[in-house]
Design a protein around this motif. Structure first.
Motif, PDB file in Angstrom:
ATOM      1  N   SER A  78     -13.858   0.975  -1.731  1.00  0.00           N
ATOM      2  CA  SER A  78     -14.085   0.835  -3.177  1.00  0.00           C
ATOM      3  C   SER A  78     -13.260   1.850  -3.960  1.00  0.00           C
ATOM      4  O   SER A  78     -12.789   1.561  -5.069  1.00  0.00           O
ATOM      5  N   SER A  79     -13.073   3.027  -3.397  1.00  0.00           N
ATOM      6  CA  SER A  79     -12.290   4.052  -4.103  1.00  0.00           C
ATOM      7  C   SER A  79     -10.836   3.617  -4.245  1.00  0.00           C
ATOM      8  O   SER A  79     -10.199   3.864  -5.280  1.00  0.00           O
ATOM      9  N   TYR A  80     -10.302   2.963  -3.209  1.00  0.00           N
ATOM     10  CA  TYR A  80      -8.914   2.502  -3.299  1.00  0.00           C
ATOM     11  C   TYR A  80      -8.796   1.343  -4.287  1.00  0.00           C
ATOM     12  O   TYR A  80      -7.815   1.247  -5.036  1.00  0.00           O
ATOM     13  N   GLN A  81      -9.781   0.473  -4.314  1.00  0.00           N
ATOM     14  CA  GLN A  81      -9.768  -0.611  -5.286  1.00  0.00           C
ATOM     15  C   GLN A  81      -9.813  -0.066  -6.717  1.00  0.00           C
ATOM     16  O   GLN A  81      -9.142  -0.581  -7.614  1.00  0.00           O
ATOM     17  N   THR A  82     -10.603   0.990  -6.904  1.00  0.00           N
ATOM     18  CA  THR A  82     -10.657   1.636  -8.220  1.00  0.00           C
ATOM     19  C   THR A  82      -9.301   2.240  -8.576  1.00  0.00           C
ATOM     20  O   THR A  82      -8.844   2.159  -9.727  1.00  0.00           O
ATOM     21  N   HIS A  83      -8.646   2.833  -7.563  1.00  0.00           N
ATOM     22  CA  HIS A  83      -7.319   3.410  -7.761  1.00  0.00           C
ATOM     23  C   HIS A  83      -6.316   2.324  -8.156  1.00  0.00           C
ATOM     24  O   HIS A  83      -5.505   2.515  -9.083  1.00  0.00           O
ATOM     25  N   LEU A  84      -6.377   1.177  -7.488  1.00  0.00           N
ATOM     26  CA  LEU A  84      -5.465   0.087  -7.807  1.00  0.00           C
ATOM     27  C   LEU A  84      -5.704  -0.426  -9.227  1.00  0.00           C
ATOM     28  O   LEU A  84      -4.755  -0.732  -9.950  1.00  0.00           O
ATOM     29  N   GLN A  85      -6.967  -0.512  -9.618  1.00  0.00           N
ATOM     30  CA  GLN A  85      -7.294  -0.999 -10.952  1.00  0.00           C
ATOM     31  C   GLN A  85      -6.765  -0.029 -12.017  1.00  0.00           C
ATOM     32  O   GLN A  85      -6.226  -0.453 -13.049  1.00  0.00           O
ATOM     33  N   ALA A  86      -6.895   1.261 -11.755  1.00  0.00           N
ATOM     34  CA  ALA A  86      -6.382   2.268 -12.688  1.00  0.00           C
ATOM     35  C   ALA A  86      -4.858   2.197 -12.774  1.00  0.00           C
ATOM     36  O   ALA A  86      -4.271   2.334 -13.862  1.00  0.00           O
ATOM     37  N   THR A  87      -4.214   1.960 -11.626  1.00  0.00           N
ATOM     38  CA  THR A  87      -2.753   1.828 -11.601  1.00  0.00           C
ATOM     39  C   THR A  87      -2.311   0.618 -12.416  1.00  0.00           C
ATOM     40  O   THR A  87      -1.344   0.680 -13.181  1.00  0.00           O
ATOM     41  N   LEU A  88      -3.048  -0.487 -12.267  1.00  0.00           N
ATOM     42  CA  LEU A  88      -2.733  -1.699 -13.009  1.00  0.00           C
ATOM     43  C   LEU A  88      -2.854  -1.478 -14.516  1.00  0.00           C
ATOM     44  O   LEU A  88      -2.016  -1.947 -15.301  1.00  0.00           O
ATOM     45  N   GLU A  89      -3.869  -0.751 -14.924  1.00  0.00           N
ATOM     46  CA  GLU A  89      -4.057  -0.475 -16.353  1.00  0.00           C
ATOM     47  C   GLU A  89      -2.885   0.344 -16.899  1.00  0.00           C
ATOM     48  O   GLU A  89      -2.392   0.090 -18.009  1.00  0.00           O
ATOM     49  N   LYS A  90      -2.447   1.330 -16.121  1.00  0.00           N
ATOM     50  CA  LYS A  90      -1.310   2.147 -16.552  1.00  0.00           C
ATOM     51  C   LYS A  90      -0.036   1.310 -16.653  1.00  0.00           C
ATOM     52  O   LYS A  90       0.765   1.466 -17.587  1.00  0.00           O
ATOM     53  N   HIS A 105       0.740   5.973  -3.429  1.00  0.00           N
ATOM     54  CA  HIS A 105      -0.450   6.422  -2.695  1.00  0.00           C
ATOM     55  C   HIS A 105      -0.792   5.428  -1.586  1.00  0.00           C
ATOM     56  O   HIS A 105      -0.887   4.237  -1.803  1.00  0.00           O
ATOM     57  N   ARG A 106      -0.990   5.933  -0.373  1.00  0.00           N
ATOM     58  CA  ARG A 106      -1.326   5.106   0.771  1.00  0.00           C
ATOM     59  C   ARG A 106      -2.663   5.567   1.349  1.00  0.00           C
ATOM     60  O   ARG A 106      -2.754   6.665   1.897  1.00  0.00           O
ATOM     61  N   PRO A 107      -3.702   4.730   1.245  1.00  0.00           N
ATOM     62  CA  PRO A 107      -5.020   5.120   1.741  1.00  0.00           C
ATOM     63  C   PRO A 107      -5.123   4.917   3.250  1.00  0.00           C
ATOM     64  O   PRO A 107      -4.301   4.220   3.863  1.00  0.00           O
ATOM     65  N   PHE A 108      -6.128   5.528   3.869  1.00  0.00           N
ATOM     66  CA  PHE A 108      -6.377   5.288   5.289  1.00  0.00           C
ATOM     67  C   PHE A 108      -6.925   3.880   5.508  1.00  0.00           C
ATOM     68  O   PHE A 108      -6.648   3.233   6.514  1.00  0.00           O
TER      69      PHE A 108
END
Length: 323
Positions: A288-300, A280-283
């Protein structure tokens, strides 16, 4: 309504997991299959000698590695640009001197020998039964390296000769080591389509007899899947010879369903989902939404770390998070 003839793949009494070391060797399809396994985080050494099409040459380099033998000194060749190659090895192996090339070949042979000590599954793809004999010393070679054709004689390998060669090699391997044989679905049209069929018939008979004779040898029908189940030119690349990316994916799915454990197939699905998250590549990177996405990715990724090696991906995500 069924619009295709489905090729069934018989399940084995053993299965590949993410803890199974796999070695692939042979034609370009061996590299395709090996890379698919690598992409799904299996421990694989994929086609380390480069593309080798005929069964005799595949057995030759494997035996060379197992025995710790040096490549035949008579099969080194130097082209007009001063580049050295060896007729038993792929053209990607080259050197500015015979000594430099010899060092590269010996390093690869040693690496393969070490890996073969622990690998549990050997996947071999036969491409053609045609081979070239070097007139100078009558050796059967893997690659002509654009040497004038007059230096070689082309011949069709005999089934009995190949069965003896591969029988000797399989007996040298531990019986606990599993061997999966397959015939490449790539058609060798330079031999003409008629002679390509003759060649594939020799290879298919070889696989059949070896799988009958040795309990640790199995046959995966990649050739039959391509010729029957995917019998349509939309499953080929533009050259109408090589399977398309979709065909490769479908054949690998058949391989996975039959040979890979249910637990590892589940891990593969989870890993493929995480790969989409990583891609996933954000604009804007700092939202904050992208940081949340990164945190979720890290958990997975941390969850998957118990099954597969994802240390590099975890480190990359941490760097993006600034942690």
């Amino acid at each position: 309504m069924k619009l295709t003839t489905e090729v069934s793949v018989l399940p084995l009494d053993w299965q590949i997991s993410h803890q199974t070391e796999v070695f692939t060797i042979g034609s370009c399809f061996a590299e395709v299959l090996g890379n698919q396994l690598i992409d799904n985080k299996f421990p694989v050494l994929s086609n380390p000698f480069g593309t080798i099409f005929n069964p005799y040459s595949i057995a030759k380099v494997l035996t060379m590695a197992l025995d710790g033998k040096y490549p035949n000194e008579e099969l080194y060749t130097q082209n007009s640009d001063g580049i050295w190659r060896h007729y038993d090895f792929h053209s990607s192996f080259l050197g500015n001197s015979q000594e430099e090339l010899a060092d590269k070949l010996l390093d690869t042979l040693a690496k393969v020998r070490e890996f073969l000590q622990s690998t549990e599954v050997l996947v071999v793809t036969f491409g053609t039964a045609y081979v070239y004999r070097y007139r100078s010393n009558l050796s059967l070679v893997a690659n002509c390296h654009k040497t004038p054709q007059s230096a070689f004689v082309k011949e069709l390998l005999g089934y009995e000769q190949l069965q003896n060669t591969w029988g000797d090699l399989i007996r040298r391997l531990r019986t606990s080591r599993k061997v999966i044989l397959t015939v490449s679905p790539v058609r060798h049209t330079r031999d003409t389509l008629s002679l390509n069929q003759v060649s594939k018939a020799v290879l298919r008979l070889l696989c059949h007899r070896l799988s009958e004779q040795y309990k640790n040898v199995s046959y995966f029908p990649s050739y039959e899947i391509m010729m029957d189940e995917l019998r349509d030119y939309r499953f080929y690349k533009e050259d109408l010879i090589h399977p398309s990316a979709l065909a490769e994916k479908l054949i690998f799915q058949k391989f996975s369903d039959a040979y890979i454990s249910e637990e590892s197939r589940g891990t593969m699905e989870s890993w493929q989902a995480v790969q989409k998250m990583i891609a996933h590549r954000p604009f804007q990177n700092q939202t904050s939404s992208y940081q949340t996405h990164l945190q979720a990715t890290l958990e997975k990724l941390n969850e998957l770390a118990e099954q597969i090696s994802v240390e590099e991906e975890i480190q990359n995500i941490k760097e993006k998070l600034g942690t």
